[in-house]
Design an enzyme around this catalytic site. Structure first.
Site, PDB file in Angstrom:
ATOM      1  N   GLY B  17      16.259  43.222  11.064  1.00 18.49           N
ATOM      2  CA  GLY B  17      17.670  43.026  10.698  1.00 18.49           C
ATOM      3  C   GLY B  17      18.525  44.116  11.323  1.00 18.49           C
ATOM      4  CB  VAL B  83       4.384  44.164   5.900  1.00 16.73           C
ATOM      5  CG1 VAL B  83       3.580  45.296   5.272  1.00 16.73           C
ATOM      6  CG2 VAL B  83       4.538  44.373   7.400  1.00 16.73           C
ATOM      7  CD  GLU B 174      33.270  36.237   5.062  1.00 18.46           C
ATOM      8  OE1 GLU B 174      32.043  36.234   5.209  1.00 18.46           O
ATOM      9  OE2 GLU B 174      34.056  36.877   5.785  1.00 18.46           O
TER      10      GLU B 174
END
Lengths: 428, 428
Positions: B17, B83, B174
């Site tokens: 990210g 992971v 939004e």
């Protein structure tokens, strides 16, 4: 289905592919009510599916929302469903969202992959007839390379990097070429730890030439281009089976592979309920007369891939491609209007505008009725013809931009695994 | 995992990210081996997910292939996996594709939706933290309207056309704005048979203001914009439950709806194996010192959303947003190099560059450290900041083109159901 009954006769069109879309457009300003039914809410521009499968184009740019196309058309209705059965006796269709009566019915269901009854191949091979299927192939290709990195078993790694495409028609040829370009320009950079030379792209064709419907010159040149790009072209070789691990053939060659893409045949997508005599079992197509009217059912028409209009020139019907579908769609709209106003219908005459296939960067083959050419210019012609055939300004612009980018940068950037194909568990 | 052991120390980064990507970039030319692990093979530009969910952008243009970003970086390895556990005792991570030893570990796993333990809401509400999740919302919105057409039960139809967004942060605001624009410009054209006025967009916020982290002016103006767009803004209302049919709240208002989008909270995505004292249970974040080092684990760092660096100014850590993540990622790269060469690490100081949110066409709010403004100019600033933050020229160009098109045509063209969400059976 909540569709109002009006004084206009109702025409139901099943399928929003090239044929159905052309028919719906043709009926736009006529005094009929049009109900278009499709299981997707978009039209798919099928000739570019292989570019979605190989990361060259985004799926959304070769799809166009069907509702949007008919936004400003009066007396037009779209329904998202699959038609399960036709009842010609009472002129209705049956769907999971209810039944609906028709005055005139147009079957434009198109075609589906033909595995010729081999359930093994059907189970293990990939198809490429829709956008989700193409995205599955895109995911699988990349997943294979990610997995190839992890194994130290050479045989396993080679099987992951071995791609078998069955069928040397336009789909197989274009896909093999696109994969070869990924092998050349992208995969060595993305996977520097792998020896990409071990990646094999096998294109298997049962007859003795590729692009069977095209000219000899096009066929030869396409093969030439593919070989130069490093594709293994196998001719006169017939795939007998695939158990998920090994492709067996009628020759001495077998292929250990994790990926078989089956582009070896299509068949019509028929619907239950028609008179048995209308259906040609072999190809699952519907017999139609010269007006695309279905035998025994005067108010049912079939157009496009699913229709088989047998004539002296085309004893097995027209080629299952966009052009006959579009032309039949246009004419059927006119014929239905003519029939409703007691005018005479016109017989369909297929106007062959030619055909083309692209093998890779600067490499295409084009057969026009009076001119056949190959190479760079053919590639530009291919590109612009496809660009202008896309629906909508936005799609054209986005595809053009992607192609320019890919051309200049030798890249195909949408190599994303949005929905994994191999892993059963959903990664979200 | 087939990653070679070299003389360079190995830094494993979990997550690609904003934080992980910044850290990986910072380590590019350093004398370390970098292993980046992510469950997706792409970086997601999360601030634009809501545009994918509402058909304004194609999913592929806000994703960027992680391998491509590091194509020409030496000593860089990417692995596609999740992971499962960290073993700090022997400095290894455990994954489904094998274990791997690290010298330095950076946890940049980000955040996930926080349902605050409500399993009902978790089961029935939609999340919007990833591209597949956003595509699910896109499919669901359109599927709802297709279904609304079919029913003559008014209550059922209203429930299908009732959208409840829980959470008045940037995501909720939004998304509500984008839905309102669909209601205004697109849905009445696509569904002329439906009375689109019956479509309700409810934005529910538990506290007394929207966009909590922003200025009072921004919050007020955003609410103003939303109300003008026809959004029902509910403040001081807390959602208690959702059984798939009805949203119950602590007030008198309940909502009959088929669609709840849960944007009311996030929590860190922690990994098993760390010392119990490192984890803040409430927010599932990892306690870090001023160098982003994890308590009790000197060679483990946590950055971005999952890290909680408590200070006098930020007792609950930094906001879980892109900016702190990027800044921490950059610094952690430098600090790791410093540590490896026995130099001193630098303490993290968050530089607040401001924040912004867009509500719709020409409607945005921007808080810069020294200047706060709203409206048309804010909207342009928002647009260009987001455009330039996207990775890659192609993505920038495609997004720009889409925005221009949407702006000029009042349109959002990718309203496609590529993979149906509601229907369990796969339509391909």
């Amino acid at each position: 289905m909540n569709i109002p009954q009006t004084s206009f006769p109702r025409v139901i069109i099943i399928g929003g592919g090239f044929a159905g879309l052309a028919a719906a457009k043709g009926l736009e300003k006529q005094e009929v009510q049009v109900v278009l039914i499709d299981k997707h809410n978009y039209h798919t521009f099928q000739p570019l599916l292989y570019q979605v499968a190989t990361g060259g184009l985004e799926p959304d740019s070769i799809a166009f929302p069907l509702r949007k196309r008919f936004n400003d058309v009066e007396n037009f209705y779209f329904r998202l469903t699959e038609v399960e059965k036709i009842n010609p006796k009472n002129n209705t269709i049956e769907t999971s969202i209810g039944n609906l009566e028709y005055d005139q019915l147009i079957i434009a269901t198109g075609s589906t992959t033909n595995f010729f009854g081999n359930t093994n191949i059907q189970k293990y091979a990939m198809e490429m007839k829709s956008i989700p299927q193409s995205l599955n192939i895109r995911s699988l290709i990349i997943e294979n390379f990610e997995d190839a990195l992890l194994t130290s078993n050479i045989e396993e790694r080679n099987a992951l990097m071995n791609f078998v495409i069955v069928g040397g028609g336009p789909t197989g040829v274009e896909l093999a070429g696109a994969l070869a370009e990924m092998k050349k320009g992208i995969l060595p950079k993305d996977y520097p730890d792998l020896d990409i030379r071990q990646m094999q792209i096998n294109l298997i064709q049962s007859s003795d030439c590729l692009l069977k419907g095209m000219s000899e010159k096009a066929s030869e040149k396409a093969e030439d281009f593919l070989i130069k790009l490093g594709v293994n072209v196998w001719k006169n070789l017939r795939v007998l089976d695939y158990n998920g691990k090994i492709v067996t053939t009628n020759g001495e060659d077998h292929f250990k592979t994790e990926t078989v893409i089956w582009a070896a045949g299509v068949k019509g997508k028929t619907i239950d309920g028609l008179h048995a005599e209308c259906i040609i079992e072999r190809a699952a197509r519907i017999k139609v007369d010269e007006f695309n009217q279905v035998l025994h059912h005067p108010n049912i028409y079939a157009i496009g891939d699913v229709a088989c209009m047998s004539s002296e020139k085309n004893p097995y019907g027209h080629p299952m491609m966009a052009q006959p579908a579009i032309q039949q769609g246009r004419l059927v709209a006119k014929n239905i209007v003519a029939k409703l106003f007691n005018k005479e219908q016109k017989a369909f005459v297929y106007k062959d505008k030619g055909s083309m296939a692209t093998i890779g960067r600067n490499k295409a083959v084009v057969d026009l009725p009076k001119w056949k050419f190959q190479g760079v210019f053919a590639w530009f012609v291919w590109m612009f013809v496809h660009l202008f055939s896309l629906i909508g300004f936005r799609n054209k612009a986005i595809v053009f931009l992607n192609w320019m980018y890919n051309y200049i940068r030798f890249d195909r950037e949408t190599r994303l695994i949005i929905r994994p194909y191999k892993k059963k568990k959903t990664i979200i």
